[in-house]
Scaffold this motif. Structure first.
Motif, PDB file in Angstrom:
ATOM      1  N   GLY A 618       0.941  -1.250   0.037  1.00 34.44           N
ATOM      2  CA  GLY A 618      -0.026   0.050  -0.097  1.00 34.44           C
ATOM      3  C   GLY A 618       0.589   1.253   0.020  1.00 34.44           C
ATOM      4  O   GLY A 618       0.234   2.242   0.511  1.00 34.44           O
ATOM      5  N   ALA A 619       2.098   1.232  -0.416  1.00 33.79           N
ATOM      6  CA  ALA A 619       2.847   2.570  -0.467  1.00 33.79           C
ATOM      7  C   ALA A 619       3.483   2.585  -1.892  1.00 33.79           C
ATOM      8  O   ALA A 619       3.497   1.534  -2.630  1.00 33.79           O
ATOM      9  CB  ALA A 619       4.063   2.202   0.726  1.00 33.79           C
ATOM     10  N   GLU A 620       3.899   3.815  -2.115  1.00 38.47           N
ATOM     11  CA  GLU A 620       4.369   4.193  -3.444  1.00 38.47           C
ATOM     12  C   GLU A 620       5.770   3.352  -3.585  1.00 38.47           C
ATOM     13  O   GLU A 620       6.760   3.436  -2.773  1.00 38.47           O
ATOM     14  CB  GLU A 620       4.555   5.575  -3.830  1.00 38.47           C
ATOM     15  N   GLY A 621       5.966   2.777  -4.694  1.00 39.52           N
ATOM     16  CA  GLY A 621       7.221   1.994  -5.063  1.00 39.52           C
ATOM     17  C   GLY A 621       8.473   2.822  -4.974  1.00 39.52           C
ATOM     18  O   GLY A 621       9.533   2.385  -4.554  1.00 39.52           O
ATOM     19  N   ALA A 622       8.276   4.235  -5.397  1.00 41.00           N
ATOM     20  CA  ALA A 622       9.469   5.105  -5.284  1.00 41.00           C
ATOM     21  C   ALA A 622       9.909   5.119  -3.687  1.00 41.00           C
ATOM     22  O   ALA A 622      11.151   5.803  -3.549  1.00 41.00           O
ATOM     23  CB  ALA A 622       8.967   6.606  -5.809  1.00 41.00           C
ATOM     24  N   TYR A 623       9.204   5.005  -2.697  1.00 42.65           N
ATOM     25  CA  TYR A 623       9.737   5.131  -1.397  1.00 42.65           C
ATOM     26  C   TYR A 623      10.782   4.065  -0.975  1.00 42.65           C
ATOM     27  O   TYR A 623      11.309   4.474  -0.079  1.00 42.65           O
ATOM     28  CB  TYR A 623       8.522   4.993  -0.447  1.00 42.65           C
TER      29      TYR A 623
END
Length: 862
Positions: A618-623
């Motif tokens: 549930g988080a952006e892959g860029a993180y």
């Protein structure tokens, strides 16, 4: 054109015969009598093919009496009655044969064979009736017309939504007052329309708009329906500059108080009256002989969404019943808005920002010239733009000293086929240093090629703004375009080695392609403040939006961290750090930062696609790249945490808190021991909650839990509870003391990772593990009646989260002893039920009954 058979010899061919006033014009053969040069008697028209088109009656050049029109097959199409060119009714007939007649049955049920439209004396459509082949009346949907409820007038139509309504249409558009009734005949609402747009619905607003338009019929309809009887109605209409109507209402029976506005605000005097139309308490005079507002009024406006009052008040000055000036104030007394109108048609609107500084003004002269201005913080005009009759005349920009820095003028030039305006940037002597096209309007940015000049007029060549998206007009545009020249010529710093190999164009950003990111990243290192500011602003727009990141943010973040030491000035370096901090913590959310670090920590060692792992959680892959870059840059953050300037230290300790890994935690603990600033120590104590539980952190927290500084004790207690250090009571005791008001953490709300103290306390307590929570429940339950009523609901929510950590209560489930303790405490607390609507939401979310007796019974029997 040859005359068809059946068309009399006296008929003349008319290329544009008007079927009805403002209607379509068709070619037709026309025959009729004239009297003194005006149509008179019976007139007939035939289509070019000779078929009869219409018959009409005329007197003194006006339609009068019966008008008939025919379908192509000769059957009746329309039958009307006219009175002096004004239609009284129109009856249209459906045919199953091909027909070109304009009377429309589009969208009507096939059962409808005829439609009758009735009009008032002004030619406004007031009623439509539909009929079956046998003459029985149908609804618009084609169903048999049900009995008309008592109280609904004969003129009303039944609509598919089940409401009865009397609506009016002029030239096909809704016009004037429309009255609606429910299916049972009870009044529903009144709406006022102007040129097809609804402009009044609630309260007395329809009556105001009808009176403003001089629509006497709608005014009478509104009054007959009971409008104008709300509390303070006469004051409302006087305020709206309708003295005749105000006077009429002054002479009516007093209004019945049918609403509960609540008590007036504390600073309103005792003679203030409630004016429902303004949703305000008002102190102001109305001339009893004319109905005009008199003198200066003071108005306390109620919120549109509750019975609370806005923190500001309004003053209005009236001259001869006309509202000449209106002033809105902040709660502190400073102006927020001023509106001034002259009797000659001049207007002035000014607004101030929250710091009480003049922000903008719009001034309109009697000749239609309008000038819009924005201001610097010192009150000097920053920009002014003049139009006349909405046509652009000129715009100028100024620096804080009032020196003009740019002038914009109209031009016939275009860029990519689009109209533009022409911008000239000026130096202090007035010499042109840059010029080029900009998009029209105050927000239009530079486009196309710009020319650059030395102050002596030497042509320095041209520059484009390619890659600098979303750059709006501003006073520094001339300096920016010169900075672009330096920017393009600057060498690529070694920290950006390899940046060109990143497939930026394939990575998503928030505003278009990321293909220009290497150029923008280089702009952070250019020794020109305008280059840096533009680069940082555009990077922020591309990579960071509403607490979330784009695909391109991952690799860009890595390069931005590497460039921190390359930025030319400390002030600009802090601005870059602010962007990095915002991205790393989702704008200062410790919960969001902690969740990102948990996802990062859970990354399998053999993961081939870390971005996919983040997305699955549930988080952006860029993180993944953001957190990796934060960890790699820990030496940079550690060095900045010891910087001589406190601003750098504050930002650095936040980045150390967000960075994963033991090295970041070690750096935070080391800095805690040496940091001289109290608030930065508090920030470190909070930041340690974003790192794993560690005996060294426990040792670092313990002295502050019993220390003399309330802020440090509070922050240490939050981290103690959040990281589940034992015994839990050491931290819980401090937080309970804060809930009761015994400890006040002054300055906490200014900490970047701190939110609202009560919110942070209750969310921290809700995270207590079951094995630690039991012995704390008695003390926590006692808090319910030791805090204010609003905070009591938050405490109740935290208590229920502790004892129902996974799922809500399901009827029939056995209750644990801690669950019984909490439910019994909530049921027995008088304080927590004060704001029961808020409490109901908490109880519903936990599957519990929302009545204290039922809760108490559940605690005993459940």
């Amino acid at each position: 054109m040859d005359r068809p058979d059946g068309v009399p010899a006296e008929a003349q061919l008319v290329e544009g015969w008007e079927l009805y006033p403002s209607g379509p014009r068709w070619p037709a053969w026309v025959a009729g009598s004239w009297d003194g040069g005006e149509r008179s008697g019976t007139w007939r028209a035939w289509r070019p093919d000779g078929s009869l088109l219409e018959e009409s009656e005329w007197r003194a050049g006006k339609r009068r009496g019966t008008y008939r029109r025919f379908h192509d097959d000769g059957s009746p199409a329309v039958s009307c009655e006219y009175a002096d060119d004004v239609v009284v009714f129109a009856l249209g007939y459906r045919t199953d044969s091909p027909s070109r007649d304009p009377f429309s049955f589009d969208g009507c049920a096939t059962a409808i064979r005829s439609i009758r439209n009735d009009y008032d004396g002004d030619g406004v459509l007031v009623r439509t009736r539909c009929y079956a082949a046998d003459g029985g009346e149908l609804t618009i949907a084609g169903a048999p017309m049900p009995p008309r409820p008592a109280g609904v007038p004969e003129i009303a139509n039944l609509y598919p939504n089940g409401l009865w309504a009397v609506v009016r249409r002029r030239d096909g558009e809704l016009h004037g007052a429309a009255r609606h009734w429910n299916a049972d005949g009870t009044p529903h609402m009144i709406v006022y329309n102007r040129a097809g747009l609804e402009v009044g619905r609630w309260g007395d607003k329809p009556l105001v708009e009808a009176a403003r338009d001089g629509d006497a019929a709608s005014v009478e309809l509104c009054l007959a329906a009971g409008l104008g009887r709300s509390p303070g109605a006469a004051w409302y209409f006087a305020y709206e500059e309708l003295p005749e109507l105000a006077l009429r209402l002054l002479r009516r029976e007093p209004a019945v108080e049918d609403e509960s506005p609540g008590p007036p605000p504390a600073d309103a005097p005792g003679d203030a009256i409630w004016v429902a139309g303004l949703r305000a308490y008002v102190v102001g005079d109305v001339d009893q002989g004319t109905g005009a507002a008199v003198g200066t009024w003071r108005i306390w406006e109620q919120s549109r969404y509750s019975s609370h009052y806005e923190h500001s008040y309004v003053e209005a000055d009236f001259v001869d019943g006309r509202r000449a000036e209106r002033r809105s104030y902040f709660s502190s007394g400073g102006l927020v808005r001023l509106e001034r109108r002259g009797s000659d048609g001049t207007k002035l609107h000014r607004s101030w920002d929250y710091r009480h500084r003049l922000d903008s003004e719009r001034e309109r002269a009697a000749d239609g010239t309008e000038t819009f201005r924005r201001f610097h913080d010192n009150g000097v005009a920053r920009m002014e733009r003049t139009t006349r009759d909405e046509a652009f005349v000129v715009a100028s920009w100024f620096d804080e000293s009032g020196t003009r820095t740019a002038e914009v003028t109209p031009t016939d030039a275009t860029v990519d086929g689009k109209s533009v305006e022409w911008w000239r940037a000026l130096d202090a002597t007035g010499a042109v240093i840059a010029e080029g096209p900009v998009e029209p309007g105050t927000g239009g940015g530079p486009v196309g090629q710009w020319r650059l000049f030395d102050p002596d007029g030497t042509d320095l060549g041209s520059v484009s703004f390619e890659g600098i998206d979303r750059l709006a007009n501003n006073a520094d545009l001339g300096r920016v375009v010169h900075a672009l020249r330096t920017w393009h010529a600057a060498p690529t710093p070694p920290e950006l080695a390899g940046a060109d190999a990143v497939p930026w164009g394939d990575l998503d950003t928030f505003h278009g392609s990321g293909s220009h990111l290497p150029f923008l990243l280089k702009g952070l290192t250019v020794a020109d403040p305008y280059a840096f500011s533009v680069a940082l602003a555009v990077l922020s727009n591309l990579l960071w939006h509403q607490h979330t990141v784009a695909e391109a943010t991952g690799p860009a973040f890595q390069y931005m961290t590497a460039l921190v030491d390359r930025v030319a000035t400390d002030d600009d370096r802090k601005r870059l750090l602010d962007l990095l901090v915002g991205i790393a913590t989702r704008d200062g959310s410790p919960a969001a930062a902690h969740r990102l670090k948990l996802i990062h920590a859970g990354l399998p060692g053999d993961a081939t696609n870390p971005a996919e792992h983040f997305a699955e959680h549930g988080a952006e892959g860029a993180y993944h790249e953001v957190l990796t870059s934060l960890a790699d840059a820990v030496p940079t953050w550690t060095r900045l945490a010891a910087h001589r300037r406190a601003g750098f230290r504050r930002r650095a300790v936040t980045l150390l808190a967000a960075a994963p890994g033991a090295a970041a935690a070690d750096a935070l603990r080391d800095r805690l021991a040496t940091e001289p600033k109290r608030k930065i120590r508090a920030a470190i104590l909070l930041g340690l909650a974003l790192h794993d539980t560690d005996p060294r952190t426990r040792q670092a927290l313990q002295p502050h839990l019993s220390g003399d500084d309330p802020l440090l004790r509070f922050c240490a207690a939050l981290t103690w509870v959040r990281r589940h250090h034992t015994p839990a009571a050491d931290g819980v005791r401090v937080l309970i003391d804060a809930l009761r008001g015994g400890l006040v953490p002054t300055g906490y709300d200014s900490l970047y990772l701190g939110e609202e103290p009560l919110t942070d306390v209750t969310t921290a307590l809700a995270l207590l593990p079951a094995d630690q929570a039991g012995e704390q429940l008695t003390g926590l339950c006692a808090v319910l009646d030791q805090v204010n009523a609003v905070d009591a609901v938050s405490v109740a929510n935290a208590l229920l989260d502790i004892v129902f950590p996974v799922a809500a209560y399901q009827e029939g489930d056995p209750l644990t002893d801690p669950q019984r303790t909490v439910i019994r405490a909530i049921a027995g607390s008088v304080n927590v039920w004060t704001f029961n609507v808020n409490l109901f939401e908490v109880l519903d979310r936990n599957g519990l009954p929302n009545h204290p007796d039922e809760l108490h019974a559940l605690a005993i029997d459940g």
